[in-house]
Structures are given as C-alpha cells and as structure tokens.
Design a protein around this motif. Sequence first.
Motif, short mmCIF file in Angstrom:
data_model
loop_
_atom_site.label_atom_id
_atom_site.label_comp_id
_atom_site.label_asym_id
_atom_site.label_seq_id
_atom_site.Cartn_x
_atom_site.Cartn_y
_atom_site.Cartn_z
N MET A 1 -12.52 -9.36 0.71
CA MET A 1 -12.48 -7.95 0.33
C MET A 1 -11.25 -7.64 -0.53
O MET A 1 -11.34 -6.89 -1.51
CB MET A 1 -12.48 -7.08 1.59
N ALA A 2 -10.10 -8.20 -0.15
CA ALA A 2 -8.88 -7.95 -0.93
C ALA A 2 -9.01 -8.51 -2.34
O ALA A 2 -8.61 -7.86 -3.32
CB ALA A 2 -7.68 -8.58 -0.22
N ALA A 3 -9.59 -9.70 -2.48
CA ALA A 3 -9.74 -10.31 -3.79
C ALA A 3 -10.71 -9.54 -4.67
O ALA A 3 -10.46 -9.32 -5.87
CB ALA A 3 -10.21 -11.76 -3.64
N VAL A 4 -11.83 -9.12 -4.09
CA VAL A 4 -12.80 -8.33 -4.86
C VAL A 4 -12.17 -7.02 -5.31
O VAL A 4 -12.37 -6.56 -6.44
CB VAL A 4 -14.07 -8.09 -4.02
N MET B 1 -13.17 2.38 -4.07
CA MET B 1 -13.42 1.16 -3.31
C MET B 1 -13.33 1.41 -1.81
O MET B 1 -12.83 0.60 -1.05
CB MET B 1 -12.41 0.08 -3.72
N TYR B 2 -13.83 2.53 -1.40
CA TYR B 2 -13.73 2.92 0.01
C TYR B 2 -14.36 1.89 0.93
O TYR B 2 -13.76 1.48 1.93
CB TYR B 2 -14.38 4.29 0.22
N LEU B 3 -15.58 1.45 0.62
CA LEU B 3 -16.28 0.52 1.51
C LEU B 3 -15.59 -0.84 1.58
O LEU B 3 -15.35 -1.35 2.69
CB LEU B 3 -17.74 0.38 1.09
N PRO B 4 -15.27 -1.49 0.44
CA PRO B 4 -14.56 -2.78 0.54
C PRO B 4 -13.23 -2.68 1.29
O PRO B 4 -12.89 -3.56 2.08
CB PRO B 4 -14.36 -3.20 -0.92
N LEU B 5 -12.48 -1.61 1.04
CA LEU B 5 -11.19 -1.47 1.71
C LEU B 5 -11.35 -1.14 3.19
O LEU B 5 -10.53 -1.56 4.01
CB LEU B 5 -10.36 -0.40 1.00
N LEU B 6 -12.41 -0.41 3.53
CA LEU B 6 -12.70 -0.17 4.94
C LEU B 6 -13.05 -1.48 5.64
O LEU B 6 -12.58 -1.76 6.76
CB LEU B 6 -13.84 0.83 5.09
N LEU B 7 -13.85 -2.31 4.99
CA LEU B 7 -14.20 -3.62 5.55
C LEU B 7 -12.96 -4.50 5.68
O LEU B 7 -12.83 -5.25 6.66
CB LEU B 7 -15.26 -4.31 4.69
N LEU B 8 -12.05 -4.41 4.71
CA LEU B 8 -10.79 -5.15 4.80
C LEU B 8 -10.01 -4.71 6.03
O LEU B 8 -9.51 -5.55 6.80
CB LEU B 8 -9.97 -4.90 3.53
N LEU B 9 -9.92 -3.40 6.25
CA LEU B 9 -9.19 -2.89 7.41
C LEU B 9 -9.85 -3.33 8.72
O LEU B 9 -9.16 -3.75 9.66
CB LEU B 9 -9.14 -1.36 7.34
N VAL B 10 -11.18 -3.28 8.78
CA VAL B 10 -11.89 -3.71 9.98
C VAL B 10 -11.62 -5.19 10.26
O VAL B 10 -11.35 -5.59 11.41
CB VAL B 10 -13.39 -3.43 9.85
N CYS B 11 -11.68 -6.01 9.22
CA CYS B 11 -11.44 -7.44 9.39
C CYS B 11 -10.02 -7.70 9.90
O CYS B 11 -9.81 -8.56 10.77
CB CYS B 11 -11.67 -8.18 8.07
N LEU C 1 -21.75 0.87 -5.35
CA LEU C 1 -21.24 -0.38 -4.79
C LEU C 1 -21.59 -1.56 -5.67
O LEU C 1 -20.81 -2.50 -5.81
CB LEU C 1 -21.80 -0.58 -3.38
N LEU C 2 -22.76 -1.52 -6.30
CA LEU C 2 -23.18 -2.64 -7.16
C LEU C 2 -22.24 -2.82 -8.35
O LEU C 2 -22.08 -3.95 -8.84
CB LEU C 2 -24.61 -2.42 -7.64
N ASP C 3 -21.62 -1.74 -8.81
CA ASP C 3 -20.67 -1.87 -9.91
C ASP C 3 -19.45 -2.68 -9.50
O ASP C 3 -18.80 -3.30 -10.35
CB ASP C 3 -20.23 -0.48 -10.38
N LEU C 4 -19.11 -2.65 -8.22
CA LEU C 4 -17.97 -3.41 -7.73
C LEU C 4 -18.30 -4.88 -7.52
O LEU C 4 -17.40 -5.71 -7.44
CB LEU C 4 -17.46 -2.81 -6.42
N GLY D 1 0.81 -1.21 0.00
CA GLY D 1 0.00 0.00 0.00
C GLY D 1 0.85 1.26 0.00
O GLY D 1 0.56 2.22 -0.73
N GLY D 2 1.92 1.27 0.81
CA GLY D 2 2.81 2.42 0.84
C GLY D 2 3.52 2.64 -0.49
O GLY D 2 3.70 3.79 -0.92
#
Length: 352
Positions: free
Chosen positions: A129-132, A82-92, A153-156, A64-65
């Motif tokens: 989330m990372a794979a998507v 991809m804010y929501l998927p990446l946020l969910l990745l971070l939370v997980c 989000l549906l486009d993702l 990421g860096g």
Amino acid sequence: MDLPTLWFLLIAVLWTGYLVLEGFDFGVGMLLPVLARRREERDQMVRAFGPVWDGNEVWLLVAGGAMFAAFPNWYASMFSAMYLPLLLLLVCLIVRVLAIEYRRKVDDPRWTDRWDRVLTISSLGAPLMAAVGLANVVHGIPLDAGHDFTGSLLDLLNPYALLGGVAVIALFLLHGATFLGLRTDGELRPRARTLALALWPVATVLVAAFGLWTLLGASDVARGISLAGTVGVLLAVIGLAGTGLALRAEREGIAFAGTALTIAAAVIVLFAQLWPNVLPSTGDPAGTLSVAETASSPYTLKVMTWVAVLVTPVVLLYQGWTYWVFRHRVSAEGFPPSVGGDAPAAGPATGD
C-alpha cells in the motif's frame, strides 16, 4: 536554500529512513513461512527485529506529521485521493503490531501459527500500500482546478504504481533476507543467504525497470530527467551490484548495506523526479500542486526547523544506541521455548 525546499528534502529523508529501517522487518515478516522450518525458527526471525521494529515505525509517523505541518494542502489532497490505500496501510500496521505482540500470549501452537500467518499477510500488505501510494504521488492523480480528486480507485491501480508495488515487495524480501543473514545464527543463516541469492536477480530486474520508468517519465507533468534522479539510479545500480557480489562472497554486512543503499536511492529518484511539484495532476493541469504553493507560512517552517535541529540528534543517538545494544546475532536455541512449543531449554544467546 529556502525553507519549503529544505522541508521537501527533509520529508524525503524521513521516507528514506522509514523504508530502509522498516523495510527489513517487513521482509522478515513476509519470509516467515518461506525460511522457517519450525516454530523456534519463526521465533528467531521475529526476535531478530523485535527490539527495533517499533522505533522504525516512528519514522513514518514523523514523515506524515512533517507533510501535514509543512505542506498541508499536499497532505489534504493526497490523503483524500488515496483514502482507501492509506486506510488499508493503517489497518495492516495495526494488525501487524497485534501479531508481533500476541503471537505467544496463549499456550497453544495453533494460536501462534495463526498470528504468524497474520504477521506475514500484514507485512506484505503494508509496504504494498505504501509503495502504490508513493508511486501515485510521482505519477500523478486526477485532480481538478480546486485540487479535488476526480478519479476512482482504478486510477490508482495504474501500471506504473503496480510495478512500483511489486518492485518494492521484491526489494524488501531481499532486504529482509540479507538482514537475517546478518543477524541470525544456526541453520537459518545459510538458508537466508541462499534465498537472498535467488531473490537478487528478480529484485534487480524489477527495481531497474521501475527506476528507469521513473527517470524517463512516470508523469506527464515531470520536468524531464533530473541530475539527482540520474545519480539515484546509478546509486541503485551500485547497491544492487554490491549486494550480489557480497552475497557470493558471504559478506552479509556488505550485502545488507547494498540493499539499504538501493532503497535510499529509489527514494532519491522518486523525489528528484517529483520536484518542483508535490502532487502532479493528470486531470486539469491547474490542479497540480507545487512545493512553493502548498508550503506553510515562513514562521511555521522556521519553528519546525528549530524543533528539528534540537530534537533530531537526540532521536538519532537513541535509535543508534538501540541498534548497537542489540547488534549480536540471535539463535533459535538462545531463547525460552515457544509457548506450547517443544524448543530445548534456554541457553545463552550467541554473539558475533
């Protein structure tokens, strides 16, 4: 080779390292309720990757860096879209760390059981989330001429990205099962090998479907079938075939190497088909981001290259030393009892 191309390849290497190394402990986490029949075996599974999981996550931070420093416009457009998927990745990832560290902090079996369920769920959610996200980078997302996200989000959640998510979960489950066959002893070892044999055909079909879709045109912006992408598909076939043969011959080390090769080959296919773009646009064609136009200044890339040359060997040597020190098999009886559990008294850990 110019510096933008070099850093595109280095980012691919960093993602390969992360997915190969973190992939097996994600797989082990997902397999906790499937393979373990008692709390001591869950302890055994967690301790199999316990000394190395935090080092594995460093690869994601560096990837990421590196994206942020080498290709800031790529980083900005991808993370905003991809804010929501990446946020969910971070939370997980955060919750998963809590589960690993807190599961034995309280003298209550129910406490441990609940954190183990959290570990399983977060180990499933993070790679999904990372794979998507990575699949959408290759497939492309709706961008306008200003490189702003114009979709939803549906486009993702397109079929290609969803297939990528399912394929990665199946491959990580297989990767985790082969890792347990390699690193554990006792009743868990043959059980893990048996499960790996059952997972192998499912993972093979899903990975093959995703790889062929990627190679034949996951994005309308792609430049066609690339030589590197074709090589990646062939390496994935070799890795999966080798895994199946090794599992039947009870050669856990070769089986684990086969799943690792398959994951690395999948990353090769994704980045080979993405080149020379870093983020195709499925909206306005002018919104497509390429390697050349998103790269940082030559001076920035030159400084980054020298830092990488000096620091990377040290990091690799340290992580390699860690894996060497903790290379022995672990057994359920070789550890102190679970907090609140009924394990036998601690004994010496068995080696191999």
